[in-house]
Design a protein around this motif. Sequence first.
Motif, PDB file in Angstrom:
ATOM      1  N   ASP A 206       0.799  -1.227   0.000  1.00 22.06           N
ATOM      2  CA  ASP A 206       0.000   0.000   0.000  1.00 22.06           C
ATOM      3  C   ASP A 206       0.832   1.278   0.000  1.00 22.06           C
ATOM      4  OD1 ASP A 206      -2.405  -1.324  -0.066  1.00 22.06           O
ATOM      5  OD2 ASP A 206      -2.416  -1.607   2.119  1.00 22.06           O
ATOM      6  N   THR A 207       2.027   1.222  -0.539  1.00 22.55           N
ATOM      7  CA  THR A 207       2.822   2.441  -0.663  1.00 22.55           C
ATOM      8  C   THR A 207       2.988   2.805  -2.134  1.00 22.55           C
ATOM      9  OG1 THR A 207       4.914   1.245  -0.737  1.00 22.55           O
ATOM     10  CG2 THR A 207       4.150   2.022   1.425  1.00 22.55           C
ATOM     11  N   GLU A 208       3.259   4.088  -2.360  1.00 29.16           N
ATOM     12  CA  GLU A 208       3.479   4.580  -3.712  1.00 29.16           C
ATOM     13  C   GLU A 208       4.662   5.547  -3.675  1.00 29.16           C
ATOM     14  OE1 GLU A 208      -0.143   5.389  -5.939  1.00 29.16           O
ATOM     15  OE2 GLU A 208       0.829   7.235  -6.631  1.00 29.16           O
ATOM     16  N   PRO A 209       5.869   5.041  -3.819  1.00 27.78           N
ATOM     17  CA  PRO A 209       7.052   5.907  -3.750  1.00 27.78           C
ATOM     18  C   PRO A 209       7.251   6.636  -5.076  1.00 27.78           C
ATOM     19  CG  PRO A 209       7.575   3.553  -3.475  1.00 27.78           C
ATOM     20  CD  PRO A 209       6.227   3.635  -4.072  1.00 27.78           C
ATOM     21  N   VAL A 210       7.590   7.922  -5.003  1.00 27.12           N
ATOM     22  CA  VAL A 210       7.887   8.681  -6.226  1.00 27.12           C
ATOM     23  C   VAL A 210       9.174   9.497  -5.991  1.00 27.12           C
ATOM     24  CG1 VAL A 210       5.449   8.897  -6.862  1.00 27.12           C
ATOM     25  CG2 VAL A 210       6.560  10.713  -5.562  1.00 27.12           C
ATOM     26  N   THR A 211       9.785   9.900  -7.087  1.00 26.18           N
ATOM     27  CA  THR A 211      10.975  10.745  -6.964  1.00 26.18           C
ATOM     28  C   THR A 211      10.539  12.119  -6.466  1.00 26.18           C
ATOM     29  OG1 THR A 211      10.731  11.556  -9.202  1.00 26.18           O
ATOM     30  CG2 THR A 211      12.113   9.604  -8.907  1.00 26.18           C
ATOM     31  N   LYS A 212      11.517  12.877  -5.982  1.00 31.69           N
ATOM     32  CA  LYS A 212      11.207  14.216  -5.485  1.00 31.69           C
ATOM     33  C   LYS A 212      10.607  15.073  -6.601  1.00 31.69           C
ATOM     34  CE  LYS A 212      13.720  18.122  -3.607  1.00 31.69           C
ATOM     35  NZ  LYS A 212      15.026  18.500  -3.065  1.00 31.69           N
ATOM     36  N   ALA A 213      11.177  14.938  -7.809  1.00 33.25           N
ATOM     37  CA  ALA A 213      10.675  15.735  -8.935  1.00 33.25           C
ATOM     38  C   ALA A 213       9.210  15.411  -9.201  1.00 33.25           C
ATOM     39  CB  ALA A 213      11.516  15.478 -10.181  1.00 33.25           C
ATOM     40  N   ALA A 214       8.872  14.116  -9.155  1.00 33.61           N
ATOM     41  CA  ALA A 214       7.485  13.723  -9.402  1.00 33.61           C
ATOM     42  C   ALA A 214       6.589  14.232  -8.286  1.00 33.61           C
ATOM     43  CB  ALA A 214       7.396  12.198  -9.530  1.00 33.61           C
ATOM     44  N   ALA A 215       7.110  14.211  -7.068  1.00 36.48           N
ATOM     45  CA  ALA A 215       6.329  14.712  -5.931  1.00 36.48           C
ATOM     46  C   ALA A 215       6.017  16.191  -6.112  1.00 36.48           C
ATOM     47  CB  ALA A 215       7.096  14.481  -4.631  1.00 36.48           C
TER      48      ALA A 215
END
Lengths: 349, 216
Positions: A206-215
């Motif tokens: 249940d996690t969705e990790p994204v890069t800082k740029a995507a965040a």
Amino acid sequence: MRFLAWREVRHSPVRFGLIAGLVALTAFLVFVLTGLTVGLGAADVSGLEKLPVDGIVYAKGAASDLSRSGLPAGDRALIAKVDGVEDVQPIGFTMADLTEGQNSVSAALLAMDPTAPFGPKRDGVVLDNQARGKGLNPGDTVRAQPGNVALKIAGFADLGSIQHAAVAYLPLADWQRLRNAEGVSAFAVTTRSDAALAAIEQAVPDTEPVTKAAAINAVPGYQAETGTIGMIRAFLYAGAALLIGVVFWILTLQKEGPLAVLRATGASRRLLIGAYVAQVLATALAGVLVGAVAGVAMGVVMPPTVFVLPPGEVAAAGALLLAVALVGAAASIRRLFTVDPLLSLGRTA
Amino acid sequence: MTATLNDIRHGYGDVEVLHGVDLDLPAGELVALLGPSGSGKTTLLAIAGGLLTPTGGTVHINEAPLYVDGKVDRKAAGDTAYVLQASSLIGFLTVRDNLLVRDITAGRRTTDADRERAADLLDAVDLRSKADRYPSQLSGGERQRAAVAAALYTQAPVILADEPTAALDRHRGRAVMELLARHAHERNAAVLVCTHDERALDLADRVLRIEDGRLG
Ligand SMILES: Nc1ncnc2c1ncn2[C@@H]1O[C@H](COP(=O)(O)OP(=O)(O)O)[C@@H](O)[C@H]1O
Ligand SMILES: [Mg+2]
């Protein structure tokens, strides 16, 4: 021959002054819009930009929106165990008003462990500098709404903004008290490579990790705002380039008569082109410099939450204007040198 | 130094205005080219001076071809000075600097002797008092005289002057012709003057006539 180009400028100060003035105004317009664009973008996301992390782990389905994301605090240990992850820091996020008597600041509360390497390492709330001068002072106790929790202001720092609100760092425990919850909003992670982010998604349910740029791109409203204003900016750039290019094209075309005379005296092509290129560059550069000084002055006067003019953008926009001035001049120089001097003179005699 | 034109033809678009002109300009001679308006004088002089690429024929300045592959050879052209019919003056320079600028375009440094020579030339064309004026502040005749002075200042071995006396009164026109003749004789230069003014023809060493693009 440089001397000759300079003599021409001195002989027609009004003409060259007007052209430099036009370049200055155009450059100023470009710089102002650039400053506003960057400022607007920064007001939306600079708080995230300033976090020295590589990625953010949101709850699945939260659309990378801190306000909507919620994860159990226990996920921290699971994420830390994933290969390639160097550091995990829990983050709590809430938009809140900080009020003390008549004074109020709307803030983007960013909560973290007091031990976090990038955190404020202080008890109480640390506010972004933009909140200075709004009646809140270090030592004051404010109430955070919603939640109605009392917090003490520890000081001010350069923390940026998120969604047009001043960022305020506070200890995670205070934030959990405010939200009356055990969990966190998300985790900020430092990784050896982006591959670790995919590994987190695999390892921690249940996690969705994204890069800082995507965040940053996912911050609500950011893309819509920067997209619209980016388009306006593109049109302004194109218009400015066309205008400056045409002005120098015409300026140089007007040299047909004197140029033909100089060619008739046997002046070499290199000498003449060198002189005119120097003249065009000097005129355009004078304009760009004046425009840049005005733009930077604007940045000094305007608050950084509205107007940010990075030196790189100034250099790039200035270089673009200089380049189109040269291209416009080059286009007419090319033409002037392919015509026999007699025919040039026939036309201007 | 001599200039030699061989079988020069020139057309503007489809209309041929020079139909094979042969012309020899020997050193030390002032040649006058006489012809009515529209006969091709300006066209011929411009071709001789490297200002107009001819449709056909060759120009040699001292054996060196002036046009190579349809382009003017700058070194050969550097030996000629041209007095244009319209205006050979640069508008943003004073009369004096219109003379001195020839040093810059030729890549030379102006010396004190050069300055003196410029002053003498302006004297000779009666413009000393207007040396600091801009061309736009001169009359047509004054501009013409300034242009002659500028051409002579170069000390070019080949001088081509297109109606240098057209706007001048009899006295001043004669003075300009004398100046050009002196340049030819004293400096052993080849000088061609085209004109439709017959008054000062006695100063020429040779008079040629052109009509409808042919030398007669
Ligand atoms: N740029 C031009 N385009 C077309 N025709 C021209 C041009 N210049 C001159 N002519 C024509 O060529 C002929 C010769 O002109 P020109 O050499 O100026 O004669 P001149 O100097 O003897 O008056 C004239 O018929 C003139 O109309
Ligand atoms: Mg003519």
